[in-house]
Design an enzyme around this catalytic site. Structure first.
Site, PDB file in Angstrom:
ATOM      1  N   ASP A 168       1.187  -4.118   1.370  1.00  0.00           N
ATOM      2  CA  ASP A 168       2.016  -2.957   1.842  1.00  0.00           C
ATOM      3  C   ASP A 168       1.816  -2.482   3.377  1.00  0.00           C
ATOM      4  OD1 ASP A 168       1.980  -3.255  -0.734  1.00  0.00           O
ATOM      5  OD2 ASP A 168       1.019  -1.495  -1.176  1.00  0.00           O
ATOM      6  N   GLU A 394     -11.199  -3.858  -5.598  1.00  0.00           N
ATOM      7  CA  GLU A 394      -9.840  -4.301  -5.119  1.00  0.00           C
ATOM      8  C   GLU A 394      -9.707  -5.274  -4.083  1.00  0.00           C
ATOM      9  OE1 GLU A 394      -7.580  -0.568  -4.782  1.00  0.00           O
ATOM     10  OE2 GLU A 394      -5.803  -1.641  -4.469  1.00  0.00           O
TER      11      GLU A 394
HETATM   12  C1  9WN Z   1       2.366  -0.292  -4.319  1.00  0.00           C
HETATM   13  C2  9WN Z   1      -1.045  -2.529  -8.041  1.00  0.00           C
HETATM   14  C3  9WN Z   1      -0.834  -2.904  -6.488  1.00  0.00           C
HETATM   15  C4  9WN Z   1      -0.413  -4.180  -5.860  1.00  0.00           C
HETATM   16  C5  9WN Z   1      -0.288  -4.324  -4.470  1.00  0.00           C
HETATM   17  C6  9WN Z   1      -0.833  -3.495  -3.559  1.00  0.00           C
HETATM   18  C7  9WN Z   1      -1.100  -1.990  -4.130  1.00  0.00           C
HETATM   19  C8  9WN Z   1       0.825  -0.211  -4.619  1.00  0.00           C
HETATM   20  C9  9WN Z   1       0.166   0.890  -3.941  1.00  0.00           C
HETATM   21  O1  9WN Z   1      -1.364  -2.008  -5.476  1.00  0.00           O
HETATM   22  O2  9WN Z   1       0.355  -1.449  -3.954  1.00  0.00           O
HETATM   23  O3  9WN Z   1       2.783  -1.409  -4.892  1.00  0.00           O
HETATM   24  O4  9WN Z   1       0.098   2.065  -4.502  1.00  0.00           O
HETATM   25  O5  9WN Z   1      -0.686   0.753  -2.993  1.00  0.00           O
HETATM   26  O6  9WN Z   1      -0.672  -3.461  -2.355  1.00  0.00           O
HETATM   27  O7  9WN Z   1      -0.420  -5.616  -4.055  1.00  0.00           O
HETATM   28  O8  9WN Z   1       0.499  -5.042  -6.756  1.00  0.00           O
HETATM   29  O9  9WN Z   1      -2.417  -3.321  -7.710  1.00  0.00           O
END
Ligand code: 9WN
Length: 437
Positions: A168, A394
């Protein structure tokens, strides 16, 4: 040691399981995420073929009529648990939406690869219960959507939001997101900050634009070719996963008596077009800003992921960059998400420096693909060690391994479990409790 990590990983996956799918992390990510589920299924295949199949089939059950697989499938109408939630997307009001509430964006296409790996873990059971026959039509429709709606300029898959890249707040998106009008800061809700440190998450400024961009996409009816969309990028990691999944689709097609040739041809085309993303002086691939036609010149882990493709012309260059001072393969903790020599690298902030376990897993496959088995084994060992030591964080600091973001994160547990259990990934004996390989 590995037996302890293995049972702790299984425990994480058990606690995050919701009956038909797995949440990425309790609290922070309370719904089903698309590419997470594919990575999670790769771990679950070692525990229960049926559960791994269910994980993938539940994301496929939220497929839109146009073939898209949504970034998020919302598990309940609880709008406050995560933002933007079902009330923001109002997916049921959009044409071609599935019965479940979902986000309108997508995530990288690692699903066909995961389906093949789930099948290969237990081919007899998979054939007996018709898994590949069931999932192939949906996976083929997903790839048809990508080809017809997201590859319009012929240089790769076009992504219309940083969330679609899965990385992101990568520095690569700083310039293109500048064009996006944000929503007022006071309108932003941040339930994520109840579960993670402010310093480890994207800023309110980032969120203002993320929400503005998501609203623009929603309000044009998820029209991928709408010329008013202000963010449009092509990303190397997403392109590489697309190619790898297209290869997997070909193998799946052949296994169930369907024509594999269109998938093989498509894969070749994707890999050829990927060369438009090569930037010689960076020594890696880099995203393209489709609206300016220019490369976004940052060295990030995304630009190294094409190493997983067997037939790219730049594998030696990528290996050199990986081993060099920016990524320090074998010296850093796994592989950082961003060039350690960049002025703005941040070792604790999300996709701007820390090491992530999914990218380590993909690069480990890439190293094996190109015959760098010792380095692949060392990376596998680090992945397992740091997954356990960080309590399945994470992401981790690329120099110290200190844990950041959420703990008990599902893909960290699943991919550590895959490395521990999988002969195919060449796990070293010290990490295999049964002493295989
Ligand atoms: C937005 C769920 C997701 C991953 C992404 C990671 C993070 C979300 C956020 O978490 O993104 O999709 O709210 O930050 O960047 O890769 O799929 O784990």
């Amino acid at each position: 040691m590995s037996a302890l990590i293995e049972s702790a990983a299984i425990q994480v996956l058990r606690e995050n399981w919701r009956g038909t799918y797995t949440v990425p992390a309790r609290g922070l990510y309370p719904h089903q995420w698309s590419w997470d589920s594919a990575f999670i299924a790769i771990g679950l295949r070692h525990l229960s073929p049926r559960r791994a199949q269910l994980e993938l089939e539940s994301i496929l059950s939220a497929q839109w009529q146009d073939g898209r697989l949504p970034q998020i499938v919302f598990s309940s109408a609880d709008d406050g648990a995560y933002s933007p939630g079902p009330g923001f997307w109002r997916s049921q009001l959009l044409p071609g939406s599935p019965s479940l509430p979902t986000a309108g964006l997508i995530q990288p296409p690692n699903h066909a690869l995961a389906a093949l790996l789930v099948h290969e873990a237990n081919p007899e059971e998979s054939h007996r219960n018709g898994f590949l026959d069931r999932v192939y039509p949906s996976l083929a429709a997903w790839h048809r959507y990508l080809r017809t709606r997201r590859a319009t300029h012929g240089i790769g898959l076009e992504l219309v939001h940083p969330w679609e890249t899965g990385m992101d707040n990568s520095p690569s998106w700083d310039a293109p997101i500048e064009r996006v009008p944000g929503v007022p800061i006071e309108e932003i809700e941040r339930p994520d900050l109840l579960h993670a440190e402010v310093s480890e998450r994207p800023s309110n400024q980032d969120y203002s634009r993320y929400l503005g961009l998501a609203a623009a996409y929603r309000d044009c009816g998820l029209d991928d070719t709408n010329p008013s969309l202000p963010f449009r990028v092509v990303d190397p990691a997403t392109t590489a996963l697309w190619a790898e999944s297209e290869r997997a689709l070909g193998i799946i097609a052949r296994a169930i008596g369907q024509d594999a040739v269109p998938h093989e041809q498509e894969r070749r085309r994707i890999v050829e077009n990927l060369e438009a993303q090569w930037v010689e002086h960076l020594g890696c691939y880099a995203p393209i800003d489709v609206l300016t036609g220019r490369a976004i010149e940052h060295r990030t882990v995304s630009g190294l992921i094409p190493l997983m493709l067997a037939d790219i012309p730049h594998s030696d260059d990528l290996l050199r960059t990986l081993r060099g001072p920016g990524f320090r393969l074998g010296h850093a903790v796994m592989v950082p998400s961003y060039d350690l020599e960049a002025d703005d690298v941040d070792l604790a902030l999300y996709w701007r420096g820390p090491s992530w376990f999914n990218t380590a897993w993909l690069l480990m496959r890439g190293l094996r693909t190109h015959g760098a088995h010792e380095e692949a084994n060392a990376l596998a060992e680090q992945l397992v060690r740091h997954a356990g030591a960080s309590e399945f964080a994470e992401y981790v600091d690329p120099l110290t391994g200190a844990a950041h973001g959420s703990r008990a994160f599902s893909w960290t547990a699943a991919l550590a479990l895959d490395v521990i259990r999988s002969e195919e990934t060449g796990i070293t004996a010290s990490y295999d409790p049964r002493g295989r390989r």
